[in-house]
Scaffold this motif. Structure first.
Motif, PDB file in Angstrom:
ATOM      1  N   SER A 183      25.029 -10.789  12.140  1.00 39.57           N
ATOM      2  CA  SER A 183      25.391 -10.512  10.754  1.00 39.57           C
ATOM      3  C   SER A 183      24.337 -11.032   9.776  1.00 39.57           C
ATOM      4  O   SER A 183      24.100 -10.432   8.723  1.00 39.57           O
ATOM      5  CB  SER A 183      26.759 -11.132  10.434  1.00 39.57           C
ATOM      6  OG  SER A 183      27.299 -10.588   9.255  1.00 39.57           O
ATOM      7  N   ILE A 184      23.687 -12.137  10.126  1.00 39.28           N
ATOM      8  CA  ILE A 184      22.643 -12.667   9.236  1.00 39.28           C
ATOM      9  C   ILE A 184      21.472 -11.685   9.139  1.00 39.28           C
ATOM     10  O   ILE A 184      20.804 -11.598   8.107  1.00 39.28           O
ATOM     11  CB  ILE A 184      22.167 -14.064   9.694  1.00 39.28           C
ATOM     12  CG1 ILE A 184      21.398 -14.748   8.561  1.00 39.28           C
ATOM     13  CG2 ILE A 184      21.352 -13.982  10.971  1.00 39.28           C
ATOM     14  CD1 ILE A 184      21.084 -16.207   8.829  1.00 39.28           C
ATOM     15  N   THR A 185      21.258 -10.904  10.195  1.00 35.09           N
ATOM     16  CA  THR A 185      20.218  -9.875  10.164  1.00 35.09           C
ATOM     17  C   THR A 185      20.568  -8.798   9.140  1.00 35.09           C
ATOM     18  O   THR A 185      19.715  -8.354   8.364  1.00 35.09           O
ATOM     19  CB  THR A 185      20.044  -9.223  11.549  1.00 35.09           C
ATOM     20  OG1 THR A 185      19.717 -10.232  12.492  1.00 35.09           O
ATOM     21  CG2 THR A 185      18.954  -8.170  11.528  1.00 35.09           C
ATOM     22  N   GLY A 186      21.842  -8.393   9.133  1.00 35.00           N
ATOM     23  CA  GLY A 186      22.289  -7.399   8.162  1.00 35.00           C
ATOM     24  C   GLY A 186      22.107  -7.875   6.739  1.00 35.00           C
ATOM     25  O   GLY A 186      21.616  -7.137   5.873  1.00 35.00           O
ATOM     26  N   ASP A 187      22.481  -9.129   6.478  1.00 39.08           N
ATOM     27  CA  ASP A 187      22.269  -9.716   5.151  1.00 39.08           C
ATOM     28  C   ASP A 187      20.784  -9.794   4.824  1.00 39.08           C
ATOM     29  O   ASP A 187      20.353  -9.472   3.714  1.00 39.08           O
ATOM     30  CB  ASP A 187      22.869 -11.129   5.098  1.00 39.08           C
ATOM     31  CG  ASP A 187      24.353 -11.123   4.753  1.00 39.08           C
ATOM     32  OD1 ASP A 187      24.862 -10.064   4.359  1.00 39.08           O
ATOM     33  OD2 ASP A 187      24.985 -12.178   4.881  1.00 39.08           O
ATOM     34  N   GLY A 188      20.015 -10.246   5.804  1.00 42.84           N
ATOM     35  CA  GLY A 188      18.593 -10.480   5.572  1.00 42.84           C
ATOM     36  C   GLY A 188      17.807  -9.228   5.260  1.00 42.84           C
ATOM     37  O   GLY A 188      16.867  -9.258   4.460  1.00 42.84           O
ATOM     38  N   LEU A 189      18.193  -8.094   5.880  1.00 42.45           N
ATOM     39  CA  LEU A 189      17.437  -6.858   5.709  1.00 42.45           C
ATOM     40  C   LEU A 189      17.988  -5.938   4.616  1.00 42.45           C
ATOM     41  O   LEU A 189      17.293  -5.014   4.192  1.00 42.45           O
ATOM     42  CB  LEU A 189      17.402  -6.085   7.034  1.00 42.45           C
ATOM     43  CG  LEU A 189      16.664  -6.759   8.189  1.00 42.45           C
ATOM     44  CD1 LEU A 189      16.778  -5.909   9.453  1.00 42.45           C
ATOM     45  CD2 LEU A 189      15.201  -7.007   7.844  1.00 42.45           C
ATOM     46  N   SER A 190      19.229  -6.178   4.167  1.00 42.43           N
ATOM     47  CA  SER A 190      19.851  -5.234   3.231  1.00 42.43           C
ATOM     48  C   SER A 190      19.093  -5.141   1.908  1.00 42.43           C
ATOM     49  O   SER A 190      18.867  -4.041   1.385  1.00 42.43           O
ATOM     50  CB  SER A 190      21.316  -5.608   2.984  1.00 42.43           C
ATOM     51  OG  SER A 190      21.420  -6.900   2.424  1.00 42.43           O
ATOM     52  N   SER A 191      18.687  -6.287   1.352  1.00 44.36           N
ATOM     53  CA  SER A 191      17.953  -6.255   0.081  1.00 44.36           C
ATOM     54  C   SER A 191      16.588  -5.607   0.237  1.00 44.36           C
ATOM     55  O   SER A 191      16.128  -4.887  -0.654  1.00 44.36           O
ATOM     56  CB  SER A 191      17.777  -7.671  -0.487  1.00 44.36           C
ATOM     57  OG  SER A 191      19.012  -8.186  -0.894  1.00 44.36           O
ATOM     58  N   GLY A 192      15.939  -5.859   1.386  1.00 45.52           N
ATOM     59  CA  GLY A 192      14.653  -5.231   1.639  1.00 45.52           C
ATOM     60  C   GLY A 192      14.780  -3.727   1.700  1.00 45.52           C
ATOM     61  O   GLY A 192      13.960  -2.988   1.140  1.00 45.52           O
ATOM     62  N   ALA A 193      15.837  -3.262   2.386  1.00 45.42           N
ATOM     63  CA  ALA A 193      16.086  -1.828   2.465  1.00 45.42           C
ATOM     64  C   ALA A 193      16.409  -1.267   1.092  1.00 45.42           C
ATOM     65  O   ALA A 193      15.922  -0.205   0.692  1.00 45.42           O
ATOM     66  CB  ALA A 193      17.230  -1.559   3.437  1.00 45.42           C
ATOM     67  N   PHE A 194      17.232  -2.007   0.344  1.00 49.66           N
ATOM     68  CA  PHE A 194      17.652  -1.570  -0.986  1.00 49.66           C
ATOM     69  C   PHE A 194      16.447  -1.461  -1.932  1.00 49.66           C
ATOM     70  O   PHE A 194      16.315  -0.502  -2.689  1.00 49.66           O
ATOM     71  CB  PHE A 194      18.664  -2.568  -1.553  1.00 49.66           C
ATOM     72  CG  PHE A 194      19.497  -2.021  -2.675  1.00 49.66           C
ATOM     73  CD1 PHE A 194      20.815  -1.648  -2.457  1.00 49.66           C
ATOM     74  CD2 PHE A 194      18.970  -1.869  -3.941  1.00 49.66           C
ATOM     75  CE1 PHE A 194      21.582  -1.139  -3.487  1.00 49.66           C
ATOM     76  CE2 PHE A 194      19.725  -1.362  -4.981  1.00 49.66           C
ATOM     77  CZ  PHE A 194      21.039  -0.989  -4.746  1.00 49.66           C
ATOM     78  N   SER A 195      15.570  -2.425  -1.858  1.00 55.59           N
ATOM     79  CA  SER A 195      14.462  -2.509  -2.813  1.00 55.59           C
ATOM     80  C   SER A 195      13.479  -1.351  -2.700  1.00 55.59           C
ATOM     81  O   SER A 195      12.795  -1.006  -3.656  1.00 55.59           O
ATOM     82  CB  SER A 195      13.690  -3.817  -2.607  1.00 55.59           C
ATOM     83  OG  SER A 195      12.968  -3.790  -1.382  1.00 55.59           O
ATOM     84  N   LYS A 196      13.410  -0.749  -1.514  1.00 55.26           N
ATOM     85  CA  LYS A 196      12.380   0.242  -1.251  1.00 55.26           C
ATOM     86  C   LYS A 196      12.788   1.667  -1.608  1.00 55.26           C
ATOM     87  O   LYS A 196      11.986   2.599  -1.503  1.00 55.26           O
ATOM     88  CB  LYS A 196      11.962   0.168   0.222  1.00 55.26           C
ATOM     89  CG  LYS A 196      11.353  -1.191   0.587  1.00 55.26           C
ATOM     90  CD  LYS A 196      11.036  -1.286   2.065  1.00 55.26           C
ATOM     91  CE  LYS A 196      10.571  -2.684   2.440  1.00 55.26           C
ATOM     92  NZ  LYS A 196       9.365  -3.115   1.722  1.00 55.26           N
ATOM     93  N   GLY A 197      14.049   1.853  -2.031  1.00 55.62           N
ATOM     94  CA  GLY A 197      14.522   3.209  -2.268  1.00 55.62           C
ATOM     95  C   GLY A 197      14.902   3.862  -0.950  1.00 55.62           C
ATOM     96  O   GLY A 197      14.711   3.288   0.130  1.00 55.62           O
TER      97      GLY A 197
END
Length: 357
Positions: A297-311
């Motif tokens: 679950s920490i992976t999901g949290d960790g990558l979500s903003s990165g995914a969000f930021s890129k469009g």
């Protein structure tokens, strides 16, 4: 000869009795499994600003619920980003000592900060664990939330930079190089806690469970019905529990972040809680929500903003490069985009949305 027949009859009777007991035990076990399927051991509490629900489907493992909540509370008390009026956590001590001295912390907090630095680097800084000066300025999700002036934002932007965090593995100490820097672990705290609850469950022999921390869901083991769980994917425009589609999954974490979850409305414009470390404002693109499917679950949290930021398009490419990770992007015009591993698995159930790729 007579004795021989008596022995045969006795043996047959014994076998019949054993078979009857075996059938009764099987029926009893089946009934117990059915009861747990319909009424699992379950407990719900409000903590970390969200509703937390734990469910266990293993017979005789009810005590693990309390142990799971005890671990969650222990960690929330160390990390808490909600009760700011009264809290005094180790993270607060690190922030107060910024630019002055290193602060030694316990292993849980040190691990979480180290993971925060890892994902800050992995996302190219679009998720930055030192975003605290900006999140505390806007304070979205709290009664005193406001849109700050440009001058206030400009003054705090130089304080953001995960590269300016010094970690010492030898004594678990953390040092923020610039006075005024602030760690904000809220973006990965729930994922970490969900993973720790799962560890508690496994230690107690739990094989089938659901861990629900608001936007963080973990499905452990197989469904009590057999095979994969059916996991609903959150509608980012609606309250928790409203779904746009479903996925078959087991032993996976499902993390959803959406712009309509927490926001500030100023003169008719909504400012959500996912901040761009480069501008000090919420990310501004066509994404309404991102769901990350991963082992932890920490992976999901960790990558979500990165995914969000890129469009959407660059976000899809970013997630495709992450081993064992899949994602669902929902646009503001209600189009759904899937990474390659989900295209034969995801089922869209809401007619207001359309599959775009």
């Amino acid at each position: 000869m007579k004795k021989k027949w008596i022995m045969i009859v006795m043996t047959c009777l014994t076998l019949l009795i054993l078979a009857s007991c075996s059938n009764d035990e099987a029926k009893s076990a089946k009934k117990a499994n059915k009861d747990l399927l319909e009424n699992p051991y379950s407990k719900t509490e409000f903590m970390m600003g969200t509703v937390v629900t734990l469910k266990i489907y293993d017979k005789g493992k009810e005590d693990a619920l309390d142990q799971g909540f005890a671990r969650a509370k222990e960690l929330a008390d160390k990390i808490d980003v909600n009760d700011e009026a009264t809290r005094s956590t180790e993270v607060d001590k690190i922030n107060a000592a910024a630019g002055k001295e290193a602060v030694q912390v316990d292993p849980d907090i040190y691990y979480l900060i180290k993971e925060g630095i890892h994902y800050s680097a992995a996302t190219g800084g679009s998720k930055d664990v030192t975003i605290g000066p900006i999140t505390s300025l806007w304070h979205i999700g709290f009664p005193d939330a406001r849109k700050p002036s440009q001058a206030e934002i400009d003054a705090r932007l130089p304080l953001i930079g995960y590269q300016n965090v010094q970690l010492n593995d030898a004594d678990h100490s953390v040092y923020l190089e610039k006075e005024g820097m602030q760690l904000d672990l809220g973006g990965i705290a729930k994922g970490f806690i969900a993973d720790e609850i799962e560890k508690v469950f496994k230690k107690n022999g739990v094989t089938t469970a659901i861990i629900d921390l608001g936007g963080n869901i973990v499905v452990e083991g197989e469904s009590p019905k057999g095979g994969d769980w059916t996991v609903g994917i959150q509608d980012p425009f609606s309250p928790r529990g409203s779904i746009i589609g479903k996925l078959p999954e087991k032993n996976k974490s499902i993390v959803t972040s959406g712009i309509y979850e927490r926001y500030l409305d100023v003169d008719g414009k909504k400012y959500h809680h996912l901040f761009d470390p480069k501008t000090g404002y919420p990310f501004d693109n066509n994404i309404a929500g991102v769901t990350i499917i991963s082992d932890k679950s920490i992976t999901g949290d960790g990558l979500s903003s990165g995914a969000f930021s890129k469009g959407i398009q660059e976000g899809l490419k970013f997630i495709e490069k992450q081993k064992g990770v899949e994602a669902i992007f929902v646009s503001k015009d209600k189009k759904v985009y899937l990474t390659s591993g989900l295209k034969d698995k995801f089922e869209l159930t809401d007619k207001d949305f359309t599959l775009a790729n």
